[in-house]
Scaffold this motif. Structure first.
Motif, PDB file in Angstrom:
ATOM      1  N   LEU A 256     -10.124 -35.254 -67.947  1.00  0.00           N
ATOM      2  CA  LEU A 256     -10.434 -33.946 -66.999  1.00  0.00           C
ATOM      3  C   LEU A 256      -8.871 -33.236 -66.939  1.00  0.00           C
TER       4      LEU A 256
ATOM      5  N   ILE B 282     -15.700 -36.474 -56.088  1.00  0.00           N
ATOM      6  CA  ILE B 282     -16.749 -35.904 -56.308  1.00  0.00           C
ATOM      7  C   ILE B 282     -16.481 -34.545 -55.461  1.00  0.00           C
TER       8      ILE B 282
ATOM      9  N   ASP C 284     -17.221 -31.920 -62.261  1.00  0.00           N
ATOM     10  CA  ASP C 284     -16.176 -32.838 -62.694  1.00  0.00           C
ATOM     11  C   ASP C 284     -14.860 -31.957 -62.346  1.00  0.00           C
ATOM     12  N   THR C 285     -14.761 -31.539 -61.234  1.00  0.00           N
ATOM     13  CA  THR C 285     -13.472 -30.884 -60.804  1.00  0.00           C
ATOM     14  C   THR C 285     -12.747 -31.273 -59.620  1.00  0.00           C
TER      15      THR C 285
ATOM     16  N   HIS D  99     -12.803 -39.718 -60.648  1.00  0.00           N
ATOM     17  CA  HIS D  99     -12.458 -38.753 -59.917  1.00  0.00           C
ATOM     18  C   HIS D  99     -13.180 -38.698 -58.699  1.00  0.00           C
TER      19      HIS D  99
ATOM     20  N   ASN E 209     -16.764 -40.683 -59.242  1.00  0.00           N
ATOM     21  CA  ASN E 209     -17.427 -40.594 -60.533  1.00  0.00           C
ATOM     22  C   ASN E 209     -16.582 -40.939 -61.446  1.00  0.00           C
TER      23      ASN E 209
ATOM     24  N   HIS F  32     -15.787 -40.117 -65.742  1.00  0.00           N
ATOM     25  CA  HIS F  32     -16.119 -38.860 -66.703  1.00  0.00           C
ATOM     26  C   HIS F  32     -15.458 -39.321 -67.952  1.00  0.00           C
TER      27      HIS F  32
ATOM     28  N   THR G 221     -11.766 -40.411 -67.250  1.00  0.00           N
ATOM     29  CA  THR G 221     -10.990 -39.883 -65.924  1.00  0.00           C
ATOM     30  C   THR G 221     -12.004 -40.602 -64.811  1.00  0.00           C
TER      31      THR G 221
ATOM     32  N   PRO H 215     -15.232 -30.993 -69.285  1.00  0.00           N
ATOM     33  CA  PRO H 215     -16.353 -31.591 -68.200  1.00  0.00           C
ATOM     34  C   PRO H 215     -17.709 -31.251 -68.671  1.00  0.00           C
TER      35      PRO H 215
END
Length: 127
Positions: free
Chosen positions: A47, A74, A79-80, A72, A41, A43, A70, A51
């Protein structure tokens, strides 16, 4: 049900990497289980700061000196997931929300394809 239908289509087409941009939905366990480490993803913030749905406006409202973009993987959070790449964007005193959005989008349009190309190249190199 929705994710099961998507999963079925992805299996039929032998999809092995999922790249999201503007999807704006939380990915559930059906897809996460099958595509763990294979869903990416983008964003519009640095991050783990800001988020969620409103990364740009949240950063702007917080009056921070910089934000960014960012890319990243998933995971089951919002969004972590593990960060693949980030680029910083300075927020100038004269920036408006609209000008910041334009700066962020310009970076997104450059960073995402570059990062995906590197990931694909690395995967092909491992084969």
């Amino acid at each position: 049900m929705y994710e099961a239908e998507i999963l079925h289509l992805m299996e039929e087409e032998q999809i092995d990497l999922v790249v999201l941009a503007g999807y704006m939905r939380i990915i559930g366990p059906t897809l996460l289980e099958m595509f763990s480490g294979k869903m990416i993803n983008i964003h519009p913030s640095l991050l783990p700061d800001f988020p969620g749905l409103h990364g740009i406006s949240d950063a702007f409202a917080a009056n921070v000196a910089e934000t960014g973009v960012t890319i990243h993987y998933i995971d089951d959070g919002i969004d972590t997931g593990p960060i693949i790449a980030q680029t910083k964007v300075k927020i100038e005193d004269y920036d408006t929300l609209e000008s910041l959005e334009a700066k962020i989008h310009k970076i997104e349009h450059k960073l995402y394809p570059e990062t995906l190309a590197k990931l694909i190249k690395n995967q092909q190199g491992e084969s």
